[in-house]
Design an enzyme around this catalytic site. Sequence first.
Site, PDB file in Angstrom:
ATOM      1  N   CYS A 109      44.049  42.919  35.593  1.00  0.00           N
ATOM      2  CA  CYS A 109      44.587  41.706  36.189  1.00  0.00           C
ATOM      3  C   CYS A 109      43.534  40.612  36.133  1.00  0.00           C
ATOM      4  O   CYS A 109      42.367  40.878  35.826  1.00  0.00           O
ATOM      5  CB  CYS A 109      45.072  41.943  37.619  1.00  0.00           C
ATOM      6  SG  CYS A 109      43.931  42.805  38.683  1.00  0.00           S
ATOM      7  N   GLU A 155      48.413  35.202  45.843  1.00  0.00           N
ATOM      8  CA  GLU A 155      48.664  34.958  44.423  1.00  0.00           C
ATOM      9  C   GLU A 155      50.140  34.863  44.078  1.00  0.00           C
ATOM     10  O   GLU A 155      50.984  35.531  44.670  1.00  0.00           O
ATOM     11  CB  GLU A 155      48.002  36.063  43.593  1.00  0.00           C
ATOM     12  CG  GLU A 155      46.496  36.047  43.784  1.00  0.00           C
ATOM     13  CD  GLU A 155      45.734  37.004  42.891  1.00  0.00           C
ATOM     14  OE1 GLU A 155      44.567  36.701  42.629  1.00  0.00           O
ATOM     15  OE2 GLU A 155      46.290  38.026  42.461  1.00  0.00           O
TER      16      GLU A 155
END
EC number: 5.3.3.2
Length: 188
Positions: free
Chosen positions: A78, A126
Amino acid sequence: MTEPLTDASTDREAMTVELVDDHGVAIGACSVAEAHRPPGVLHRAFSVLLFDRRGDVLVQQRAAVKTRFPLQWANTCCGHPTPGQPVTEAAAIRLREEFGMAAELTEVGAFRYRAGDESTGRVEHEYDHVLIGTVGDETPRPDPAEVAHWSWLTPDTLRAELTEHPDKYTPWLAEVLEIAVRAQPPRP
């Protein structure tokens, strides 16, 4: 005189991330470090989950030096695109950096989450784009500064592990897994 090597995690903390609104529309930028200070600032991120030909998924235990959720298990890799950078481009770069692998990546969904890391005091807030890819018999070549351990697991095994031992896993992994599995074509 030789210059000392810089710490990769510190350099990553200085990188710029794209701030977004609740719908993922860009509204500004700040450093990675600033975005992850409590209470966290909503910013664009991505999560990659690779499948092999059998349908197993590649997961990693994050390295001890990670500034957020160190030593917890997560999806393949990620990260954060820089402002204006296509998510698939940033994800492909990060996949090479963390695992030394390449795959054709497809974005299959996005979700928002906020999670605090008690061990580091940092916060993830996020707008996370989920990307999937399929690899053949390629052996991962992880960067030890990024990845402590890795494993291929069936999605069902990973689901069971997430239920039985949630503290071993990052808070975003369950949602990444579900979005990825729903988008993955059935295996013959």
